[in-house]
Design a protein around this motif. Structure first.
Motif, PDB file in Angstrom:
ATOM      1  N   GLY A 287      32.359  -1.102  39.245  1.00 51.24           N
ATOM      2  CA  GLY A 287      32.937  -2.229  38.512  1.00 51.24           C
ATOM      3  C   GLY A 287      32.443  -3.561  39.055  1.00 51.24           C
ATOM      4  O   GLY A 287      31.248  -3.776  39.220  1.00 51.24           O
ATOM      5  N   CYS A 288      33.393  -4.448  39.360  1.00 53.15           N
ATOM      6  CA  CYS A 288      33.057  -5.749  39.941  1.00 53.15           C
ATOM      7  C   CYS A 288      32.784  -5.577  41.427  1.00 53.15           C
ATOM      8  O   CYS A 288      33.604  -5.028  42.158  1.00 53.15           O
ATOM      9  CB  CYS A 288      34.204  -6.740  39.731  1.00 53.15           C
ATOM     10  SG  CYS A 288      33.917  -8.321  40.567  1.00 53.15           S
ATOM     11  N   VAL A 300      41.366  -2.995  36.240  1.00 56.95           N
ATOM     12  CA  VAL A 300      40.136  -2.882  35.445  1.00 56.95           C
ATOM     13  C   VAL A 300      38.893  -3.215  36.269  1.00 56.95           C
ATOM     14  O   VAL A 300      37.791  -2.745  35.981  1.00 56.95           O
ATOM     15  CB  VAL A 300      40.219  -3.795  34.201  1.00 56.95           C
ATOM     16  CG1 VAL A 300      40.164  -5.275  34.593  1.00 56.95           C
ATOM     17  CG2 VAL A 300      39.092  -3.477  33.224  1.00 56.95           C
ATOM     18  N   CYS A 301      39.067  -4.009  37.317  1.00 59.79           N
ATOM     19  CA  CYS A 301      37.922  -4.467  38.113  1.00 59.79           C
ATOM     20  C   CYS A 301      37.186  -3.307  38.778  1.00 59.79           C
ATOM     21  O   CYS A 301      35.976  -3.402  39.037  1.00 59.79           O
ATOM     22  CB  CYS A 301      38.368  -5.476  39.167  1.00 59.79           C
ATOM     23  SG  CYS A 301      39.109  -6.981  38.465  1.00 59.79           S
ATOM     24  N   GLU A 305      32.341  -3.098  34.863  1.00 60.82           N
ATOM     25  CA  GLU A 305      31.567  -4.225  35.382  1.00 60.82           C
ATOM     26  C   GLU A 305      31.804  -5.438  34.485  1.00 60.82           C
ATOM     27  O   GLU A 305      31.697  -5.341  33.258  1.00 60.82           O
ATOM     28  CB  GLU A 305      30.079  -3.872  35.401  1.00 60.82           C
ATOM     29  CG  GLU A 305      29.216  -4.925  36.063  1.00 60.82           C
ATOM     30  CD  GLU A 305      27.758  -4.510  36.181  1.00 60.82           C
ATOM     31  OE1 GLU A 305      26.920  -5.397  36.398  1.00 60.82           O
ATOM     32  OE2 GLU A 305      27.459  -3.298  36.042  1.00 60.82           O
ATOM     33  N   PRO A 306      32.152  -6.593  35.069  1.00 63.11           N
ATOM     34  CA  PRO A 306      32.452  -7.770  34.227  1.00 63.11           C
ATOM     35  C   PRO A 306      31.238  -8.250  33.446  1.00 63.11           C
ATOM     36  O   PRO A 306      30.097  -8.188  33.927  1.00 63.11           O
ATOM     37  CB  PRO A 306      32.926  -8.823  35.235  1.00 63.11           C
ATOM     38  CG  PRO A 306      32.421  -8.369  36.556  1.00 63.11           C
ATOM     39  CD  PRO A 306      32.341  -6.887  36.499  1.00 63.11           C
ATOM     40  N   GLU A 307      31.485  -8.721  32.254  1.00 62.44           N
ATOM     41  CA  GLU A 307      30.423  -9.202  31.365  1.00 62.44           C
ATOM     42  C   GLU A 307      29.960 -10.589  31.804  1.00 62.44           C
ATOM     43  O   GLU A 307      30.754 -11.428  32.226  1.00 62.44           O
ATOM     44  CB  GLU A 307      30.979  -9.262  29.939  1.00 62.44           C
ATOM     45  CG  GLU A 307      30.041  -9.809  28.900  1.00 62.44           C
ATOM     46  CD  GLU A 307      30.721 -10.006  27.550  1.00 62.44           C
ATOM     47  OE1 GLU A 307      30.081 -10.602  26.665  1.00 62.44           O
ATOM     48  OE2 GLU A 307      31.882  -9.585  27.396  1.00 62.44           O
ATOM     49  N   TRP A 308      28.660 -10.842  31.731  1.00 61.70           N
ATOM     50  CA  TRP A 308      28.101 -12.170  32.013  1.00 61.70           C
ATOM     51  C   TRP A 308      28.280 -13.009  30.762  1.00 61.70           C
ATOM     52  O   TRP A 308      27.654 -12.765  29.747  1.00 61.70           O
ATOM     53  CB  TRP A 308      26.636 -12.023  32.392  1.00 61.70           C
ATOM     54  CG  TRP A 308      25.923 -13.277  32.790  1.00 61.70           C
ATOM     55  CD1 TRP A 308      24.820 -13.811  32.195  1.00 61.70           C
ATOM     56  CD2 TRP A 308      26.227 -14.143  33.886  1.00 61.70           C
ATOM     57  NE1 TRP A 308      24.419 -14.944  32.849  1.00 61.70           N
ATOM     58  CE2 TRP A 308      25.272 -15.186  33.892  1.00 61.70           C
ATOM     59  CE3 TRP A 308      27.231 -14.158  34.870  1.00 61.70           C
ATOM     60  CZ2 TRP A 308      25.271 -16.213  34.830  1.00 61.70           C
ATOM     61  CZ3 TRP A 308      27.244 -15.175  35.805  1.00 61.70           C
ATOM     62  CH2 TRP A 308      26.273 -16.190  35.778  1.00 61.70           C
ATOM     63  N   TYR A 326      40.942  -8.129  29.080  1.00 69.05           N
ATOM     64  CA  TYR A 326      41.380  -7.528  30.336  1.00 69.05           C
ATOM     65  C   TYR A 326      42.359  -8.356  31.156  1.00 69.05           C
ATOM     66  O   TYR A 326      42.958  -7.845  32.102  1.00 69.05           O
ATOM     67  CB  TYR A 326      40.157  -7.252  31.233  1.00 69.05           C
ATOM     68  CG  TYR A 326      39.172  -6.293  30.628  1.00 69.05           C
ATOM     69  CD1 TYR A 326      39.528  -4.981  30.328  1.00 69.05           C
ATOM     70  CD2 TYR A 326      37.860  -6.692  30.369  1.00 69.05           C
ATOM     71  CE1 TYR A 326      38.614  -4.101  29.775  1.00 69.05           C
ATOM     72  CE2 TYR A 326      36.938  -5.821  29.819  1.00 69.05           C
ATOM     73  CZ  TYR A 326      37.323  -4.526  29.528  1.00 69.05           C
ATOM     74  OH  TYR A 326      36.419  -3.661  28.985  1.00 69.05           O
ATOM     75  N   ASN A 327      42.535  -9.644  30.839  1.00 67.10           N
ATOM     76  CA  ASN A 327      43.270 -10.477  31.777  1.00 67.10           C
ATOM     77  C   ASN A 327      44.778 -10.519  31.556  1.00 67.10           C
ATOM     78  O   ASN A 327      45.475 -11.333  32.142  1.00 67.10           O
ATOM     79  CB  ASN A 327      42.704 -11.907  31.790  1.00 67.10           C
ATOM     80  CG  ASN A 327      42.954 -12.641  30.477  1.00 67.10           C
ATOM     81  OD1 ASN A 327      43.622 -12.140  29.574  1.00 67.10           O
ATOM     82  ND2 ASN A 327      42.393 -13.835  30.380  1.00 67.10           N
TER      83      ASN A 327
END
Length: 338
Positions: A287-288, A300-301, A305-308, A326-327
């Motif tokens: 993930g992150c 979720v982290c 993997e977080p989107e750019w 997700y937030n």
């Protein structure tokens, strides 16, 4: 002044992996994307080992890219090139290294060190023209003509870095990567070298990639700043936006550690402490990559993997806190706190 209409470099999902013993792979740079505009200084910052120097060397093609593209004026740097094309490309992009003593040949005079690029590219038609060009370059960087007959060990660190700058300028490049170019120098000398680089940029229309770990110095020289963590880009924004409204928790923590000259403000502001060690780039977290040290990490982290994404105009971030999908978990936590 940044020309928003003309991108000099486009770095697209760039990766540089190093094979290790067995089947393990060190993912030094693992998919970074950003642009550098003509005439600007793009600062690249992050902790030691985050991959920023490897990124700079891969952009320069000192390392071959594992994946991704570096487009310089619309042409892929890592595409197959003939010797003639590579020679032309190498003239347009130059590098200033961290350790000026290690990067200067101790057996060569300063005159010959600076003239090396002039000789390779045939920029002087006679010995006298070669000498004239070297003398002009020495004066341009604040050294005397007689310094050309000396050897690198006879100079201070700041003077050696000026020699490195003169060598980079000798072939009239358009783009220069400064890889920790001031980190080995005293603070007073750092300011002199940075001021010299800014003057040269205005006079010659240069574009810089300025790699450093000192965020306070990067703020003064950079038009835009990118923050790297463990081979990934965490955030990119204009210098003002990044320093006044950092989005990524990692950027916020880095900036909170910069001392402020006003003691009242210094005492009252909140320090964000990053706990734990930087994970290994051989086995990065799922993930992150920052989640193992992030005070705001969510479930979720670890999974995604977080989107750019461009969160606001010209302000890019890779963090689930800024993705409405997700937030909700973060909003719920904040509501409980308040």
């Amino acid at each position: 002044m940044i020309d928003q209409r003309e991108k000099l470099l486009e770095i697209k999902d760039l990766k540089k992996h190093f094979p290790m013993a067995g089947k393990t792979v060190l993912k030094a740079v693992d998919g970074i994307t950003f642009d550098i505009y003509k005439g600007e200084t793009f600062g690249l910052v992050g902790e030691s080992g985050c991959g920023k120097s490897t990124a700079g060397r891969t952009i320069m093609r000192l390392y071959e890219a594992t994946e991704g593209e570096v487009d310089y004026q619309g042409e892929n740097v890592h595409g197959k090139k003939s010797a003639k094309e590579l020679k032309k490309f190498n003239r347009s992009m130059q590098m200033i290294f961290q350790d000026p003593y290690a990067s200067l040949n101790p057996r060569m005079t300063v005159k010959d060190i600076i003239a090396e690029g002039i000789d390779i590219h045939g920029l002087a038609k006679s010995k006298q023209e070669r000498l004239n060009l070297v003398n002009q370059l020495l004066e341009t960087v604040g050294l005397n003509q007689e310094h050309g007959n000396r050897y690198p060990h006879e100079f201070s660190g700041g003077q050696r870095q000026r020699i490195g700058i003169a060598r980079a300028l000798a072939v009239n490049p358009e783009f220069i990567v400064a890889d920790e170019a001031i980190s080995a120098l005293d603070v007073s000398i750092q300011a002199q070298v940075v001021n010299l680089m800014r003057e040269l940029q205005e006079e010659r229309g240069l574009t810089y990639l300025f790699i450093a770990h000192d965020l306070s110095m990067v703020k003064h020289i950079s038009d835009r700043v990118g923050v790297m963590y463990l081979g990934n880009m965490a955030e990119v924004a204009t210098s003002d936006d990044l320093y006044h409204e950092p989005l990524h928790p990692y950027t916020q923590a880095l900036l909170s550690a910069i001392p402020i000259s006003d003691p009242e403000v210094e005492r009252s502001r909140e320090r964000i402490i990053i706990e734990g060690d930087v994970p290994s780039p051989i086995n990065p977290p799922s993930g992150c990559r920052f989640r193992t040290r992030c005070p705001l990490a969510m479930d979720v982290c670890a999974k995604v993997e977080p989107e750019w994404q461009e969160y606001t105009k010209d302000h890019w971030v890779a963090c689930h806190l800024y993705n409405d999908k997700y937030n909700e978990e973060h909003k719920a936590r904040q509501a409980v706190k308040n």
